[in-house]
Design a protein around this motif. Structure first.
Motif, mmCIF file in Angstrom:
data_model
loop_
_atom_site.group_PDB
_atom_site.id
_atom_site.type_symbol
_atom_site.label_atom_id
_atom_site.label_comp_id
_atom_site.label_asym_id
_atom_site.label_seq_id
_atom_site.Cartn_x
_atom_site.Cartn_y
_atom_site.Cartn_z
ATOM 1 N N VAL A 240 0.844 -1.200 0.000
ATOM 2 C CA VAL A 240 0.000 0.000 0.000
ATOM 3 C C VAL A 240 0.879 1.249 0.000
ATOM 4 O O VAL A 240 0.648 2.185 -0.777
ATOM 5 C CB VAL A 240 -0.969 0.003 1.205
ATOM 6 N N ALA A 241 1.899 1.270 0.858
ATOM 7 C CA ALA A 241 2.805 2.427 0.908
ATOM 8 C C ALA A 241 3.534 2.608 -0.418
ATOM 9 O O ALA A 241 3.685 3.733 -0.913
ATOM 10 C CB ALA A 241 3.812 2.250 2.049
ATOM 11 N N GLN A 242 3.965 1.517 -1.011
ATOM 12 C CA GLN A 242 4.654 1.576 -2.298
ATOM 13 C C GLN A 242 3.708 2.115 -3.375
ATOM 14 O O GLN A 242 4.101 2.940 -4.200
ATOM 15 C CB GLN A 242 5.144 0.180 -2.665
ATOM 16 N N GLY A 243 2.464 1.681 -3.362
ATOM 17 C CA GLY A 243 1.479 2.186 -4.314
ATOM 18 C C GLY A 243 1.225 3.674 -4.138
ATOM 19 O O GLY A 243 1.082 4.415 -5.115
ATOM 20 N N ALA A 244 1.180 4.115 -2.891
ATOM 21 C CA ALA A 244 0.990 5.547 -2.628
ATOM 22 C C ALA A 244 2.184 6.344 -3.145
ATOM 23 O O ALA A 244 2.011 7.434 -3.713
ATOM 24 C CB ALA A 244 0.799 5.788 -1.133
#
Length: 153
Positions: free
Chosen positions: A39-43
């Motif tokens: 999720v953090a990488q996608g953000a």
């Protein structure tokens, strides 16, 4: 980001689909942490596509290598580790291809820099393709008896 959210909220279901067993507390925590990282990488992709892609290639390659190592030494976690390695390798390949494309086509910004939405879609597609391919590959193994059956004479 969708793949990460699935791991955070439904990671135990994914684990069972891939391994045929219920995850223990360590497995559940590891899957949730991996999901949160996704999720953090996608953000980061959405906020800073170029920086996000560059960092993500390294993160995905390291993750794939660590999962190959885990699959080699831990039989119980082999299925989920292999799925995770396949997803990370596919993601790293797509990200690396988009970085190479961007560096080789500076004259055409529309081709050089994929939109965050297209990066997200490619990551999501590679994740699900890897999961379902792995589920199909391991499903017959779960139906086999746990002890060898003697061949008929």
């Amino acid at each position: 980001m969708v793949w990460g959210a699935v791991l955070v909220f439904k990671g135990a279901r994914v684990w069972r689909a891939v391994s045929g067993s219920t995850p223990d507390p360590v497995d559940r925590t590891a899957v949730r942490v991996l999901g949160a990282r996704e999720v953090a990488q996608g953000a980061l992709y959405l906020l800073r596509p170029d920086t996000g892609r560059s960092a993500a290639v390294l993160v995905e390659v390291l993750h794939a290598l660590s999962m190959v190592g885990l699959a080699a030494v831990d039989r119980r976690r082999r299925g989920p580790a292999t799925v995770s390695a396949l997803v990370a390798a596919a993601s790293a390949s797509l990200l690396l291809a988009s970085l190479r494309r961007a560096s080789s086509s500076p004259a055409s910004p529309s081709l050089a820099s994929p939109s965050p939405a297209s990066l997200w879609a490619a990551h999501w597609a590679s994740a699900w393709a890897s999961v379902w391919a792995s589920v199909w590959a391991w499903a017959p193994l779960h139906d086999q008896p746990s002890t060898p059956v003697a061949a008929p004479s």
